[in-house]
Design an enzyme around this catalytic site. Structure first.
Site: not given
Ligand code: PSU
Ligand code: MN
Length: 302
Positions: A23, A105, A137, A141, A158
């Protein structure tokens, strides 16, 4: 709309040779320059070392692209937050307006599936955020995991997220969560979360078998391969948790919401740990790329 393949990715796919999708949000929004570019190029090298072709995915000039050149990766890394973070809901906008976008993702999974790339490595996927009962929120993904037939190699989810609720949602959505050589759900910076995975696999061939079975059963969507960070690079959960709590409080004080939450938290945690979390993040992405390459080889061998 077709995905524009680089010549190398196009050749590999038409010959049935293994390819791993990568990605671009992690490049533009997940890490700062120049560590982001160095990491993206090193991750591609890990994939190549297994005889597999890396396909970094992004939107450029409105075109969905699989396979970026080193110069294009450099451009995304240097532009950083100046490039739009593109999830699935944003794809029509960047494509329709002819813009550039760094794909999350979710968006990367969709483009990989459109291109016929069945394996994808990231760092840690998005999930249900802490306090989602109030904020709603929940990362797109998760939604995309129900739609795109791709195996996603990720270091669990995460640690900034609500991991038990993330696992509940994956169960509801019918997504197999496969612990890779572990019975425990990994928590990104840490190998352990105190949560069990519902199933495990101990080889790439076993994962390839699960992928084939899911799709032969006519079940649509992803297989999640939960691959723990290497022991030498992990930050124990007890050490990182107070840092996460402080970062979450700072986000709230600063009024951060929506798509800015995850990049903000990751950046705060890098500052608070004086770069240790960045080193952990880099190590786990490389480790995911290695396992993804092995799975791609096993899957292509059919
Ligand atoms: N994995 C990492 N660092 C990142 C991400 C994933 O080690 O920055 C990114 C990916 O692109 C994932 C996004 O889709 O974080 C999640 O963002 P959100 O919580 O806004 O969906
Ligand atoms: Mn979000």
């Amino acid at each position: 709309m077709k995905v524009l393949l680089s010549p190398e990715v196009g050749l590999a796919l038409s010959a049935g040779r293994p390819v791993v999708a990568l990605e671009s949000t992690i490049i533009a929004h997940g890490m700062a320059y120049p560590a982001n570019v160095e990491t993206a190029l090193a991750v591609e090298e890990v994939v190549r070392a297994h005889g597999v072709v890396p396909a970094t995915i992004a939107v450029m000039g409105g075109k969905l692209k699989a396979g970026l050149s080193a110069e294009e990766i450099e451009l995304f890394g240097k532009s950083g937050p100046g490039i739009m973070k593109v999830s699935v809901r944003d794809l029509p906008f960047v494509a329709g307006r002819g813009l550039d976008g760094a794909t999350t993702v979710a968006a990367t999974m969709r483009i990989a599936a459109m291109a016929g790339i069945p394996v994808f490595a990231t760092g840690g996927m998005g999930g249900v955020h802490r306090g989602a009962g109030e904020t709603f929120d929940v990362s797109a993904d998760l939604t995309e995991m129900t739609r795109s037939n791709v195996a996603l190699v990720t270091a669990g989810a995460k640690a900034i997220l609500d991991l038990p609720l993330t696992l509940e949602r994956l169960e509801t959505d019918g997504v197999p969560v496969v612990g890779y050589r572990t019975g425990e759900f990994p928590a990104f910076y840490s190998r352990c979360s105190g949560l069990k995975v519902p199933m495990r696999a101990d080889s790439a061939a076993e994962v390839a078998g699960i992928m084939r079975s899911k799709w032969e059963l006519g079940l649509t969507g992803a297989v999640m391969v939960a691959n723990p960070i290497p022991e030498a690079d992990e930050i124990p959960a007890a050490e990182i948790e107070p840092v996460i709590v402080a970062a979450l409080a700072e986000a709230q004080r600063s009024g951060i919401f929506g798509k800015d939450v995850t990049p903000f938290l990751l950046g705060e945690i890098v500052k608070a740990t004086k770069g240790r979390s960045l080193r952990a993040n880099i190590a786990l992405v490389k480790n995911n790329a290695k396992v993804a390459a092995e799975i791609a080889v096993a899957y292509a061998a059919g």
